[in-house]
Design a protein around this motif. Sequence first.
Motif, PDB file in Angstrom:
ATOM      1  N   LEU A   1      37.172  52.793  24.882  1.00 43.28           N
ATOM      2  CA  LEU A   1      37.955  53.286  25.569  1.00 43.28           C
ATOM      3  C   LEU A   1      39.040  52.383  26.209  1.00 43.28           C
ATOM      4  N   ALA A   2      38.655  51.331  26.225  1.00 44.04           N
ATOM      5  CA  ALA A   2      39.453  50.178  26.895  1.00 44.04           C
ATOM      6  C   ALA A   2      40.514  49.772  26.197  1.00 44.04           C
ATOM      7  N   ALA A   3      41.725  49.746  26.844  1.00 43.08           N
ATOM      8  CA  ALA A   3      42.893  49.371  26.286  1.00 43.08           C
ATOM      9  C   ALA A   3      42.819  47.869  26.024  1.00 43.08           C
ATOM     10  N   ASP A   4      42.310  46.816  26.659  1.00 40.51           N
ATOM     11  CA  ASP A   4      42.007  45.387  26.494  1.00 40.51           C
ATOM     12  C   ASP A   4      40.652  45.122  26.932  1.00 40.51           C
ATOM     13  N   PRO A   5      39.756  45.273  25.836  1.00 44.73           N
ATOM     14  CA  PRO A   5      38.361  45.228  26.209  1.00 44.73           C
ATOM     15  C   PRO A   5      38.091  43.751  26.640  1.00 44.73           C
ATOM     16  N   LEU A   6      38.832  42.748  25.771  1.00 41.22           N
ATOM     17  CA  LEU A   6      38.667  41.318  26.245  1.00 41.22           C
ATOM     18  C   LEU A   6      39.056  40.925  27.761  1.00 41.22           C
ATOM     19  N   CYS A   7      40.177  41.520  28.014  1.00 37.01           N
ATOM     20  CA  CYS A   7      40.523  41.221  29.484  1.00 37.01           C
ATOM     21  C   CYS A   7      39.295  41.684  30.450  1.00 37.01           C
ATOM     22  N   LEU A   8      38.881  42.636  30.184  1.00 37.16           N
ATOM     23  CA  LEU A   8      37.891  43.443  30.978  1.00 37.16           C
ATOM     24  C   LEU A   8      36.519  42.629  30.813  1.00 37.16           C
ATOM     25  N   GLU A   9      36.237  41.955  29.605  1.00 32.06           N
ATOM     26  CA  GLU A   9      35.172  41.160  29.611  1.00 32.06           C
ATOM     27  C   GLU A   9      35.327  39.750  30.485  1.00 32.06           C
ATOM     28  N   LEU A  10      36.494  39.363  30.304  1.00 34.27           N
ATOM     29  CA  LEU A  10      36.695  38.032  30.960  1.00 34.27           C
ATOM     30  C   LEU A  10      36.596  38.363  32.671  1.00 34.27           C
ATOM     31  N   ALA A  11      37.207  39.694  33.195  1.00 28.46           N
ATOM     32  CA  ALA A  11      37.186  40.012  34.375  1.00 28.46           C
ATOM     33  C   ALA A  11      35.668  39.987  34.915  1.00 28.46           C
ATOM     34  N   LEU A  12      34.921  40.540  33.948  1.00 32.21           N
ATOM     35  CA  LEU A  12      33.370  40.616  34.475  1.00 32.21           C
ATOM     36  C   LEU A  12      32.933  39.420  34.722  1.00 32.21           C
TER      37      LEU A  12
ATOM     38  N   VAL B   1      34.928  32.425  25.576  1.00 29.92           N
ATOM     39  CA  VAL B   1      35.641  31.631  26.099  1.00 29.92           C
ATOM     40  C   VAL B   1      35.961  30.348  25.582  1.00 29.92           C
ATOM     41  N   THR B   2      35.168  30.000  24.524  1.00 26.21           N
ATOM     42  CA  THR B   2      35.456  28.841  23.836  1.00 26.21           C
ATOM     43  C   THR B   2      36.934  28.679  23.566  1.00 26.21           C
ATOM     44  N   PRO B   3      37.448  29.653  22.987  1.00 25.54           N
ATOM     45  CA  PRO B   3      38.854  29.439  22.557  1.00 25.54           C
ATOM     46  C   PRO B   3      39.847  29.140  23.784  1.00 25.54           C
ATOM     47  N   LEU B   4      39.378  29.426  24.915  1.00 22.04           N
ATOM     48  CA  LEU B   4      40.225  29.461  26.221  1.00 22.04           C
ATOM     49  C   LEU B   4      39.840  28.188  27.115  1.00 22.04           C
TER      50      LEU B   4
END
Length: 70
Positions: free
Chosen positions: A59-70, A15-18
Amino acid sequence: MTTASALQQRWRIVVTPLLPDPDYTWQQLATHYSEPHRHYHTLDHIAACLEWLDHYRHLAADPLCLELAL
């Protein structure tokens, strides 16, 4: 390394860039996820979910999105 410190290190990387102040936001999250009434949704639960994500990241189409959601 404790679960909390490992999660905080991972948090900073993601998240540092965000966020303008990721450490402040981490402290807020860690405080809430450590409240005594939380019996299941704790920092340990988040760490376990992230371990599953790491295992199945390919397997994830967008692993960063999943990580942020978690």
